[in-house]
Design an enzyme around this catalytic site. Structure first.
Site, PDB file in Angstrom:
ATOM      1  N   HIS A   1      46.355  -2.499   3.375  1.00  0.00           N
ATOM      2  CA  HIS A   1      47.343  -3.424   2.802  1.00  0.00           C
ATOM      3  C   HIS A   1      47.038  -4.789   3.416  1.00  0.00           C
ATOM      4  CE1 HIS A   1      50.998  -3.831   0.469  1.00  0.00           C
ATOM      5  NE2 HIS A   1      51.577  -4.500   1.443  1.00  0.00           N
TER       6      HIS A   1
ATOM      7  N   LYS B   1      54.246  -7.787  -6.907  1.00  0.00           N
ATOM      8  CA  LYS B   1      54.133  -8.933  -5.997  1.00  0.00           C
ATOM      9  C   LYS B   1      52.713  -8.907  -5.471  1.00  0.00           C
ATOM     10  CE  LYS B   1      56.112  -9.383  -1.479  1.00  0.00           C
ATOM     11  NZ  LYS B   1      57.319  -9.539  -0.649  1.00  0.00           N
TER      12      LYS B   1
ATOM     13  N   LYS C   1      49.970 -10.324  -2.774  1.00  0.00           N
ATOM     14  CA  LYS C   1      49.863 -10.975  -1.470  1.00  0.00           C
ATOM     15  C   LYS C   1      48.703 -11.959  -1.529  1.00  0.00           C
ATOM     16  CE  LYS C   1      52.974  -8.976   1.163  1.00  0.00           C
ATOM     17  NZ  LYS C   1      54.019  -9.768   1.819  1.00  0.00           N
TER      18      LYS C   1
ATOM     19  N   ASP D   1      53.446 -13.633  -2.827  1.00  0.00           N
ATOM     20  CA  ASP D   1      53.964 -13.876  -1.478  1.00  0.00           C
ATOM     21  C   ASP D   1      52.836 -14.504  -0.670  1.00  0.00           C
ATOM     22  OD1 ASP D   1      55.203 -13.906   0.954  1.00  0.00           O
ATOM     23  OD2 ASP D   1      55.690 -11.763   1.002  1.00  0.00           O
TER      24      ASP D   1
ATOM     25  N   GLU E   1      56.974 -16.665  -3.016  1.00  0.00           N
ATOM     26  CA  GLU E   1      57.697 -16.302  -1.790  1.00  0.00           C
ATOM     27  C   GLU E   1      57.075 -16.980  -0.576  1.00  0.00           C
ATOM     28  OE1 GLU E   1      58.346 -12.104  -1.554  1.00  0.00           O
ATOM     29  OE2 GLU E   1      58.634 -12.111   0.622  1.00  0.00           O
TER      30      GLU E   1
ATOM     31  N   ASP F   1      61.713 -16.216   2.847  1.00  0.00           N
ATOM     32  CA  ASP F   1      61.600 -14.917   3.517  1.00  0.00           C
ATOM     33  C   ASP F   1      61.570 -15.114   5.030  1.00  0.00           C
ATOM     34  OD1 ASP F   1      61.091 -12.395   4.445  1.00  0.00           O
ATOM     35  OD2 ASP F   1      59.138 -12.155   3.525  1.00  0.00           O
TER      36      ASP F   1
ATOM     37  N   LYS G   1      66.660  -9.234   4.303  1.00  0.00           N
ATOM     38  CA  LYS G   1      66.043  -8.146   5.079  1.00  0.00           C
ATOM     39  C   LYS G   1      66.943  -7.812   6.266  1.00  0.00           C
ATOM     40  CE  LYS G   1      61.161  -9.216   4.191  1.00  0.00           C
ATOM     41  NZ  LYS G   1      59.911  -9.726   4.789  1.00  0.00           N
TER      42      LYS G   1
ATOM     43  N   GLU H   1      62.194  -4.588  -3.195  1.00  0.00           N
ATOM     44  CA  GLU H   1      60.818  -4.138  -2.958  1.00  0.00           C
ATOM     45  C   GLU H   1      60.842  -2.941  -1.994  1.00  0.00           C
ATOM     46  OE1 GLU H   1      58.837  -7.615  -1.352  1.00  0.00           O
ATOM     47  OE2 GLU H   1      59.877  -7.437   0.550  1.00  0.00           O
TER      48      GLU H   1
HETATM   49  C1  MUC Z   1      56.930  -9.641   3.295  1.00  0.00           C
HETATM   50  O1  MUC Z   1      56.459 -10.667   3.721  1.00  0.00           O
HETATM   51  O2  MUC Z   1      57.653  -9.744   2.334  1.00  0.00           O
HETATM   52  C2  MUC Z   1      57.014  -6.896   2.019  1.00  0.00           C
HETATM   53  C3  MUC Z   1      56.174  -6.288   1.176  1.00  0.00           C
HETATM   54  C4  MUC Z   1      54.905  -6.317   1.747  1.00  0.00           C
HETATM   55  O3  MUC Z   1      53.871  -5.877   1.265  1.00  0.00           O
HETATM   56  O4  MUC Z   1      54.969  -6.968   2.903  1.00  0.00           O
HETATM   57  C5  MUC Z   1      56.309  -7.175   3.227  1.00  0.00           C
HETATM   58  C6  MUC Z   1      56.652  -8.359   4.009  1.00  0.00           C
HETATM   59 MG    MG Z   2      57.500 -11.929   2.257  1.00  0.00          MG
END
Ligand code: MUC
Ligand code: MG
Length: 387
Positions: free
Chosen positions: A21, A166, A168, A197, A223, A248, A272, A326
Site C-alpha cells: 500500500h 481514493k 494515493k 489523497d 484530500e 485530514d 478520524k 473509507e
Molecule cells: C489517510 O491519509 O487518509 C486512509 C486510507 C488509506 O489508504 O490511508 C489512510 C490514511
Molecule cells: Mg488522508
C-alpha cells in the site's frame, strides 16, 4: 455494587497486507495494530485499537509508543477506577497524559465497549442510536501501478463492493501523478467517483494548478494536499480550487476543527476517532463540521476490525455523512481476526446488531499474529530513502 477496572493489557498484532500500500510518505506490506483489553471486576472485557501507518511515518504516535503510553502511564491511572463512568475515567487520563490521541481513543473505545456489553446494547446505542444500518465504503487504490489499480477497481465494481475510489498520490512528480489519475478515471468513466489523497505532499506554489488539472481529469475531491502546518495555504486553496478540499492530517482534535471551520479552511472534514483523541471528540468534530456547513466523511487510519467497528458504530449515528466512509481497513489485511467476518456488500459495510462493538475476536488467530518481544515496525527501505 461498585464495578471497577481490574486489568489493562495491550498487545501488538502484525498482519500482512494483501498487496503493498503506497502512500506519499511510506509504503506498507503489513499492518501493525495495538489492541488494548480493559477487564472490569464484573468479568466484562472491553477492547480498543490503536493503529497508524508505517510506524512513525504518518503521525507522531507509533503502535509501540501507544503500547508504552498505555502500559506505563495510563494503566496505573485506570486500575481501580469506576468502570461505569468512561467519561470520568477519560477525563482523569486527559489530566495526566498530554497528546497521545491514538492511545486515548483505543482506551476510550475499550471502556465504551465494556459499558455497552454490560448494558446489553450495541455501542451505537450508547452514542445516541443509529441513523443508518449500512455505511458507504470506498476503496483506496494504492498499488503504485496504474494498470494494477484499474484492474483492482474493475473487480471491485463488478463484485458490487466499491464504486468510489481514493487514489494515493504525492509520491511522484505532479505531472506523473495526474497522468496516472486521469488514466484511471478514463478507464472507469461514470461507473466510479474518483478522489485523491495527497497526504500533505504538495507545496502551495503548484497546488492550485494541480487542483485544476485534477478537476479537468474528472476528480471529485482532493484530500490534504498541503502540509498540515500550512493552515492559511489550505484556506487559500480551498477558496480557489474548482473541486472541494478535504482536511485530514490538519485535524488533530476539536480545536483544529473549530479553527478550520471558523476560517472556512476546507469544504470537507475527514473525521478520524484516532486523530481526534476518542469517539466523543470525533463526534464533536462531526458536529462542528455540520454546524459550519462543512461536509462529513468517515476516515480511517487503516484500522483492523476492532478500530473499524468502533468508527462504524460512531459514524452510524451521524446525521450527515455526505462523503461516505473509507472503513475498508480489514479488507486490506490477508487474515481476518474475527469469529464472524464483517459484511461488505452493496458498496457498503453492514452494521452488526450485536452488543458492544458487535464483533468477537477469534483469540486463537489474534495470538497467532501477536508480536513477541519489542520488534520495531519495519518501514520499507525505499520509504526511508535507503536503497
Ligand atoms: C489517510 O491519509 O487518509 C486512509 C486510507 C488509506 O489508504 O490511508 C489512510 C490514511
Ligand atoms: Mg488522508
Amino acid at each position: 455494587m461498585a464495578i471497577t477496572i481490574e486489568r489493562v493489557e495491550s498487545w501488538i498484532i502484525d498482519i500482512p497486507t494483501i498487496r503493498p500500500h503506497v502512500l506519499s510518505m511510506t509504503s506498507i506490506n503489513k499492518q501493525v495494530m495495538m489492541l488494548v483489553f480493559v477487564t472490569c471486576s464484573d468479568g466484562i472485557t472491553g477492547v480498543g485499537e490503536g493503529t497508524t501507518i508505517g510506524g512513525l511515518s504518518y503521525g507522531n504516535e507509533s503502535p509501540e509508543g501507544m503500547k508504552l503510553a498505555i502500559d506505563l502511564y495510563c494503566e496505573p491511572l485506570l486500575r481501580g477506577q469506576d468502570a461505569l463512568v468512561p467519561a470520568a475515567v477519560m477525563s482523569r487520563i486527559r489530566q495526566h497524559v498530554v497528546g497521545n490521541h491514538f492511545a486515548k481513543n483505543a482506551l476510550e473505545t475499550a471502556l465504551l465497549d465494556a459499558s455497552a456489553q454490560r448494558a446489553g446494547l450495541p455501542l451505537s446505542d450508547l452514542l445516541g442510536g443509529r441513523v443508518r444500518k449500512q455505511l458507504p465504503v470506498l476503496w483506496v487504490l494504492a498499488s503504485g501501478n496504474t494498470q494494477v489499480d484499474i484492474e483492482e477497481a474493475e473487480s471491485m465494481i463488478e463484485a458490487g463492493r466499491h464504486n468510489v475510489f481514493k487514489l494515493k498520490i504525492g509520491k511522484r512528480a505532479m505531472v506523473d501523478d495526474i497522468l496516472h489519475v486521469a488514466e484511471i478515471k478514463r478507464a472507469l468513466g461514470d461507473r466510479a467517483s474518483i478522489r485523491v489523497d495527497v497526504n500533505q505532499a504538495w507545496h502551495e506554489h503548484h497546488a492550485l494548478r494541480g487542483a485544476h488539472l485534477l478537476a479537468d481529469a474528472g476528480v471529485d475531491l482532493i484530500e490534504q494536499p498541503l502540509h498540515r502546518a500550512n493552515r492559511l495555504g489550505l484556506r487559500r486553496l480551498a477558496r480557489r480550487s474548482p473541486i472541494p478540499i478535504m482536511a485530514d492530517e490538519i485535524l488533530q482534535g476539536t480545536d483544529d476543527a473549530f479553527d478550520i471551520a471558523r476560517n472556512s479552511g476546507a469544504q470537507v472534514f475527514s473525521v478520524k476517532p484516532a486523530q481526534a483523541g476518542g469517539l466523543f471528540a470525533a463526534g464533536q468534530i462531526a458536529t462542528i463540521a455540520t454546524n459550519g456547513h462543512i461536509g462529513v466523511y468517515g476516515g480511517t487510519m487503516l484500522e483492523g476490525a476492532i478500530g473499524t467497528m468502533a468508527s462504524a458504530q460512531l459514524f452510524s449515528t451521524f446525521d450527515a455523512l455526505e462523503w461516505g466512509t473509507e472503513l475498508f481497513g480489514p479488507l486490506l489485511q490477508t487474515e481476518d481476526i474475527l469469529t464472524e467476518p464483517l459484511t461488505y456488500r452493496d458498496f457498503g459495510l453492514e452494521l452488526p446488531t450485536g452488543i458492544g462493538l458487535g464483533v468477537t475476536l477469534d483469540m486463537e488467530k489474534v495470538k497467532k499474529f501477536r508480536r513477541n518481544g519489542s520488534t520495531r515496525t519495519i518501514v520499507t527501505s525505499s520509504a526511508i530513502g535507503v536503497h
